[in-house]
Write a protein that holds these residues in place. Structure first.
Motif, mmCIF file in Angstrom:
data_model
loop_
_atom_site.group_PDB
_atom_site.id
_atom_site.type_symbol
_atom_site.label_atom_id
_atom_site.label_comp_id
_atom_site.label_asym_id
_atom_site.label_seq_id
_atom_site.Cartn_x
_atom_site.Cartn_y
_atom_site.Cartn_z
ATOM 1 N N TYR A 113 -1.714 -9.917 2.632
ATOM 2 C CA TYR A 113 -2.607 -10.653 1.734
ATOM 3 C C TYR A 113 -2.474 -10.191 0.294
ATOM 4 O O TYR A 113 -2.758 -10.951 -0.641
ATOM 5 N N SER A 114 -1.992 -8.979 0.101
ATOM 6 C CA SER A 114 -1.683 -8.526 -1.254
ATOM 7 C C SER A 114 -0.517 -9.339 -1.820
ATOM 8 O O SER A 114 -0.532 -9.738 -2.991
ATOM 9 N N ASP A 158 -1.857 -6.531 7.566
ATOM 10 C CA ASP A 158 -2.728 -7.490 6.881
ATOM 11 C C ASP A 158 -2.958 -7.127 5.419
ATOM 12 O O ASP A 158 -2.975 -8.012 4.547
ATOM 13 N N HIS A 159 -3.137 -5.845 5.144
ATOM 14 C CA HIS A 159 -3.393 -5.433 3.758
ATOM 15 C C HIS A 159 -2.241 -5.864 2.857
ATOM 16 O O HIS A 159 -2.448 -6.488 1.801
ATOM 17 N N ASP A 160 -1.006 -5.532 3.240
ATOM 18 C CA ASP A 160 0.147 -5.874 2.416
ATOM 19 C C ASP A 160 0.415 -7.375 2.405
ATOM 20 O O ASP A 160 0.794 -7.944 1.373
ATOM 21 N N GLU A 179 0.825 -1.202 0.000
ATOM 22 C CA GLU A 179 0.000 0.000 0.000
ATOM 23 C C GLU A 179 0.864 1.259 0.000
ATOM 24 O O GLU A 179 0.594 2.212 -0.735
#
Length: 205
Positions: free
Chosen positions: A178-179, A174-176, A90
């Motif tokens: 799962y990305s 978590d965003h990065d 992100e």
């Protein structure tokens, strides 16, 4: 091996399973002040008393064996690895590499002829099991087997120190995280898929 705490794996059963699935390793020791390394299949054996050893063999023409027993050896096992693009984050701009590596240190000794024969039989039985027409050590003509045994040296490395680094983006939110998994799966090559699977096992959505 430098193992930051966030990447450290200490579960022996996890590590033992990794070694067995990635048993083509690298054996390293020092002879006359020079580090020597050989790429070979190395088998893990866990004993009833809780001890664990690594067994294998190298060519007698390889001078590495002459230092077996003169100091500790190091066996390295690696397999899945994958480049991680910072474009998958992100905000972060620093790319990296995710991987799994296990280093095993311990004293070494040379196997007796009988021990080496048993080690070879065990190894053949394991890898021949998937063959359409499995071959056993007993199928090799006696003279041919004898001549080949004279050309190799078996070794045993007692597992004394285990260093396991599972570098799997544990420091990411978590965003990065799962990305990274999503992009690795999209890439689709074997290393990327295996790293994605390992990451999925280690963080619940």
């Amino acid at each position: 091996m430098h193992v930051p705490k966030i990447n450290q794996e200490t579960n022996w059963q996890e590590i033992a399973g990794f070694i067995r699935h990635n048993s083509f390793g690298m054996l390293i020791n020092v002879a006359a002040g020079t580090p020597l390394a050989t790429h070979i299949p190395i088998e893990l054996e866990e004993r009833a008393d809780g001890a664990a050893v690594l067994k294998g063999h190298i060519a007698k023409e390889n001078p590495q064996w002459q230092a077996f027993g003169n100091g500790p050896g190091l066996a390295i096992f690696t397999a899945p690895h994958a480049y991680i693009s910072s474009s998958w984050y992100e905000k972060g701009k620093i790319p990296t590499w995710n991987y799994i590596a296990v280093h095993i240190y311990g004293p070494m000794r040379i196997l007796t002829d009988q021990e080496m024969l048993a080690s070879l039989e065990q190894m053949m039985n394991r890898y021949e099991a998937a063959s359409e027409h499995p071959v056993s050590l007993h199928d090799i003509p006696g003279k041919e087997l004898h001549n080949n045994l004279k050309a190799i040296v078996g070794f045993e490395l007692t597992v004394a120190d285990v260093q396991a680094r599972y570098k799997l983006s544990q420091n990411k939110n978590d965003h990065d995280y799962y990305s990274v998994i999503r992009h690795l799966k999209q890439r689709g090559d074997e290393g990327a898929v295996k790293i994605a699977e390992e990451m999925e096992k280690r963080r619940e959505k």
